[in-house]
Scaffold this motif. Structure first.
Motif, PDB file in Angstrom:
ATOM      1  N   SER A   1       0.831  -1.212   0.000  1.00 16.29           N
ATOM      2  CA  SER A   1       0.000   0.000   0.000  1.00 16.29           C
ATOM      3  C   SER A   1       0.860   1.254   0.000  1.00 16.29           C
ATOM      4  N   GLU A   2       1.889   1.263   0.828  1.00 11.92           N
ATOM      5  CA  GLU A   2       2.781   2.428   0.906  1.00 11.92           C
ATOM      6  C   GLU A   2       3.447   2.666  -0.441  1.00 11.92           C
TER       7      GLU A   2
ATOM      8  N   TYR B   1       2.552   1.606  -3.492  1.00 10.72           N
ATOM      9  CA  TYR B   1       1.630   1.896  -4.591  1.00 10.72           C
ATOM     10  C   TYR B   1       0.977   3.273  -4.422  1.00 10.72           C
ATOM     11  N   TYR B   2       0.669   3.653  -3.187  1.00 12.51           N
ATOM     12  CA  TYR B   2      -0.083   4.900  -3.006  1.00 12.51           C
ATOM     13  C   TYR B   2       0.752   6.102  -2.579  1.00 12.51           C
ATOM     14  N   THR B   3       2.010   5.915  -2.212  1.00 11.76           N
ATOM     15  CA  THR B   3       2.802   7.112  -1.905  1.00 11.76           C
ATOM     16  C   THR B   3       4.024   7.252  -2.798  1.00 11.76           C
ATOM     17  N   ASP B   4       4.503   6.183  -3.431  1.00 12.48           N
ATOM     18  CA  ASP B   4       5.728   6.291  -4.231  1.00 12.48           C
ATOM     19  C   ASP B   4       5.500   6.127  -5.733  1.00 12.48           C
TER      20      ASP B   4
ATOM     21  N   ASN C   1       0.107   7.525  -8.606  1.00 13.30           N
ATOM     22  CA  ASN C   1      -0.660   8.060  -7.482  1.00 13.30           C
ATOM     23  C   ASN C   1       0.059   9.170  -6.730  1.00 13.30           C
ATOM     24  N   GLY C   2       0.778  10.023  -7.445  1.00 20.33           N
ATOM     25  CA  GLY C   2       1.352  11.189  -6.771  1.00 20.33           C
ATOM     26  C   GLY C   2       2.796  11.031  -6.346  1.00 20.33           C
ATOM     27  N   GLY C   3       3.354   9.816  -6.450  1.00 19.93           N
ATOM     28  CA  GLY C   3       4.762   9.640  -6.119  1.00 19.93           C
ATOM     29  C   GLY C   3       5.619  10.032  -7.310  1.00 19.93           C
TER      30      GLY C   3
END
Lengths: 337, 518
Positions: free
Chosen positions: A200-201, A203-206, A210-212
């Motif tokens: 999750s970290e 895929y959704y922060t890096d 999704n914005g990474g």
């Protein structure tokens, strides 16, 4: 109200919550998901109440089962895969099964009492828009990822805390051999690989989708299909793609098993059969994003976006169990310390 | 000095302590001991000779200490402004400040990265630097220090400050000589908590700073949950707990010494009518906004871009179940936490050890306790009783702490007078002491509610699908790929903020300016 009376009320309320009828306890990892109606149908047909217990990530879940083997917390366990199989077997938490579920013809088997139910591929995903915008060719091999033009473009999960991260590490070792694999990891570190705690970290922060800022992420071969399935406007092409590189694809086969010392043996066996039933095999594709293991299962239409790779790393569960711990230590030293 | 709060005897105080101590023993110490026992045979002391682990231990200490210094330096001036100046929306702001506590780690991380990530609004990319890690620590911990300091400043007797001022002390001097010393017990108690949180924390800081900044708790977690190496985990956990227990004991000793009963006469808030006060207020609000507000606003901004149809997708039975469960579990946990908190605070009046014990839930390693509970009560691990008790365990220290501070400030002559006039101990407590303590109880309850709604340790325990809460639903969505899942997670986070805000309002609403009722 006097404190004593408050206390009694509280305790009684808790006692009421704690009382429960006979039920089948199913331990699963946190990604387990099937339609409520399907589970209700199983309860009606088998006459037992299902009590699903989520034990965290697959590795964590198995450890909870091993730790409590003297007094098992479940009767059936779902989510033991080929990376955990030998560990589960060595710890003696699995009871043998030889029922009707084995009559189905399965693409991949697990053995050691674990009945395979589904499989997937841990592989690299890439952000199509990013590569188009930056006019960069996709890497053609794992070696390419250590070149300067791919510096700081990849995010992986820490294999110590994430099952896809662990599977990806195993794929590199199976694909290149231990010495070369860790060499490659060292170079990858020099090239700025990012390590995230879990899927999750990453895929959704890096992941750049999704914005990474990283357009390459370790994920699953079904993730592009899920992107289509969960898109807002019904898109027909996936915004992400699979990058099947030699040594970078790991086949993960998951299964269900009876827990040694578990109760409700008859219902437990029924649950094993249930997981291989045509209905579950069809539904698990879009609830858990895995491929059905039983041959001839109906394929979900969206799985047109989830083409399977023609190859995958193979590694004997016994080898994984014997060397996995040492590899984790080595990986930690090479990539993080 | 004998103070009759409920009843004077040491005997009855011990009786009061029985329930919270028993609870701590059964839910924290016994599970911990059981897990340590499981790995005891293999414990090697050479473990501590490892450079890497030494580095982790030192880093855990260093970042906790730095965060304490930063929160104190930034938090105390902020608190002064919030406690002394009158401005519209002040009461609301004090409640909004608890919101960071409620946010699931990954969601808070999304908010922070929206600001300071690779494609952040600020244009600054701080991802994977220690700066962002410290920012994350400030985001979660600054509110603790500010709220505690505001309470401390408000509890200061007006007469003492006015006397100093009329004797010619400048506001600055009055702050150093009168206000700061009076603030110390409140400040040090919140700093102790901040230290414990940061020292044993492994969520946001790790997410923002990168894996190379892992704290010792991350090592313990990995060893227990993934490697089942209980020997090494146990040794590390003991070392870590030695550090945190020292911090808790040190604080308790300090607090017991600093406790001074004082009659509170609330100061009138200052009107913001001079340039100086305007500048003070504006800069305080700006600092507060940029540290605790900005990540939440960034989340709201992201959620606002989500199309209306996604909102409609959330109108399903999962969301309803999650809301219902969040409400139900919070209420159950708060009920239990209130009972434990009140008893613990009453029992801790004269005992330093008992004061330190209130910090025990934050001293023990959460992952060790969670796995210890599995070993100890295998039949109960998937029961609601254990889940709610675990929430209460992490929530009740806030109530105990807040009440203990209020009890220290309780003038002994009040309950004594009631007793002399023939009131029973129970009646004297209910009619005299309790009204005095109630505001502190509510404050503690608000923090306790924030921890239960935010479900700090939710991922450590066994869960059941029918126990779906807002936090678990958010994590479920973030466990799958796809825009709709991210959108749903963002919208549910907004829902979580609204829910928490309503809860804080319900708990603290009747008070106007945090002065004790009289």
């Amino acid at each position: 109200m006097k404190p004593v009376r408050i206390l009694t009320t509280v305790l009684l309320a808790f006692a009421a919550c704690a009382a429960h009828a006979a039920e089948l306890r199913v331990l699963t990892h946190s990604s387990f998901s099937l339609p409520k109606a399907r589970l209700a149908a199983f309860e009606q047909q088998s006459g037992v109440k299902l009590s699903l217990i989520k034990g965290g990530d697959a590795g964590e879940m198995l450890n909870k089962l091993i730790l409590t083997r003297a007094n098992p917390i479940a009767d059936v366990v779902y989510g033991v895969d080929n990376t955990l199989l030998a560990k589960a077997s060595a710890a003696g938490v699995i009871a043998p099964y030889s029922g009707a579920a084995l009559k189905h013809k399965a693409r991949y088997a697990l053995g050691e009492g674990v009945v395979s139910t589904d499989y997937g591929y841990v592989t690299l995903n890439y952000d199509k828009a990013w590569f188009a915008k930056n006019k960069l060719a996709l890497p053609a091999s794992l070696q390419d990822l250590t070149k300067p033009e791919y510096a700081k473009l990849l995010v992986v999960q820490n294999p110590s805390t994430s099952s896809p991260g662990y599977a990806f590490m195993l794929a590199t070792i199976a694909g290149m051999g231990e010495a070369q694999a860790f060499d490659w990891w060292a170079k990858l570190r020099g090239n700025g690989v990012k390590v995230a705690k879990g899927w999750s970290e990453a895929y959704y922060t890096d992941f750049s989708r999704n914005g990474g800022e990283r357009p390459l992420v370790v994920s699953y071969a079904t993730s592009p299909a899920a992107e289509v399935f969960y898109s807002k406007d019904k898109i027909s092409t996936a915004p992400t793609g699979n990058l099947f590189l030699k040594g970078g694809v790991f086949r993960q086969v998951e299964g269900v098993a009876l827990v040694k010392g578990g109760k409700e043996g008859e219902a437990a066996a029924k649950f094993v059969e249930f997981m291989r039933s045509p209905e579950v095999q069809a539904e698990l594709q879009t609830t858990m994003w895995m491929y059905p293991v039983v041959e001839g299962s109906t394929t979900a239409p969206v799985f047109a976006h989830a083409a399977e790779p023609g190859f995958a790393a193979e590694m004997a569960p016994a080898t994984i169990a014997a060397k996995g711990g040492a590899w984790l230590k080595r990986w930690n030293k090479v990539v993080l310390r | 000095m004998t103070i009759a709060v409920v009843s004077p005897g040491a005997y009855s105080r011990r009786a009061l302590a029985l329930l919270p101590l028993g609870f701590l023993f059964l839910l924290a110490l016994l599970p911990l001991g059981r897990l340590l026992l499981e790995g005891w045979d293999g414990v090697r002391l050479e473990l501590f000779a490892d450079d890497y682990l030494q580095g982790r231990l030192l880093w855990s200490l260093a970042q906790a200490a730095i965060t304490c210094v930063l929160t104190a330096v930034i938090g105390v001036p902020l608190a002064w402004v919030l406690a002394r100046l009158a401005f519209p929306g002040r009461a609301l702001l004090l409640r909004l400040m608890l919101l960071p506590f409620v946010m699931p780690t990954l969601v808070a991380g999304l908010g922070v990265l929206t600001l300071f990530g690779p494609r952040g609004i600020s244009g600054l990319n701080l991802q994977d630097t220690p700066w962002l890690l410290l920012y994350g620590n400030l985001f979660y911990n600054l509110p603790l220090v500010v709220r505690a300091s505001v309470d401390g400043l408000l509890a200061l007797p007006a007469s003492r400050l006015l006397a100093a001022r009329s004797l010619g002390a400048s506001p600055w001097r009055a702050f150093w000589r009168i206000e700061l010393p009076a603030l110390m017990p409140w400040l040090s108690s919140s700093l102790c908590l901040v230290f414990l949180y940061c020292f044993s924390g492994f969520g946001l800081a790790l997410l923002l700073g990168g894996q190379q900044w892992a704290t010792i708790e991350v090592e313990i977690y990995t060893l227990v949950a993934y490697e089942l190496n209980l020997a090494d985990a146990g040794a590390l956990a003991l070392a870590a707990m030695l550090v945190s227990a020292t911090a808790a004991l040190f604080y308790a000793a300090l607090e017991a010494r600093m406790a001074v009963p004082a009659k509170t006469e609330p100061l009138a808030l200052l009107k913001v009518n001079t340039l100086r006060r305007r500048v003070l207020l504006a800069s305080a609000l700006l600092v507060l906004l940029s540290i605790t507000g900005a990540p939440l606003l960034a989340l709201l901004a992201r959620a606002a871009t989500v199309e209306a149809q996604t909102w409609r997708l959330l109108l399903n039975e999962d969301t309803a179940l999650a809301l219902f469960n969040t409400l139900r579990f919070s209420l159950m946990a708060l009920l239990l936490a209130s009972l434990l908190g009140v008893l613990h605070a009453l029992a801790a009046r004269r005992s330093t050890l008992m004061r330190a014990a209130a910090f025990l839930p934050f001293v023990v390693s959460p992952v060790c306790v969670a796995f210890g509970l599995l070993l100890l009560y295998p039949g109960w691990t998937a029961s609601l009783l254990l889940l709610v008790s675990a929430y209460a365990l992490l929530a009740y220290p806030f109530i105990a702490k807040s009440l203990a501070a209020a009890l220290d400030a309780l003038p002994p002559n009040l309950p004594a007078a009631a007793r002399t006039l023939g009131a029973t101990p129970w009646r004297s407590f209910w009619r005299v002491s309790w009204p005095w303590l109630r505001p502190a109880f509510r404050r503690g309850l608000a923090f306790a509610a924030a921890t239960t709604v935010g479900e700090f340790a939710v991922t450590l325990f066994l869960s059941r699908p029918e126990w779906l809460t807002l936090t678990t639903l958010i994590y479920q969505h973030l466990g799958r790929p796809g825009q709709a899942n991210l959108d749903a997670a963002l919208l549910l986070s907004v829902l979580l903020m609204l829910f928490a805000l309503l809860a804080f309002a319900a708990i603290e609403w009747p008070e106007k300016n945090h002065a004790p009722d009289r």
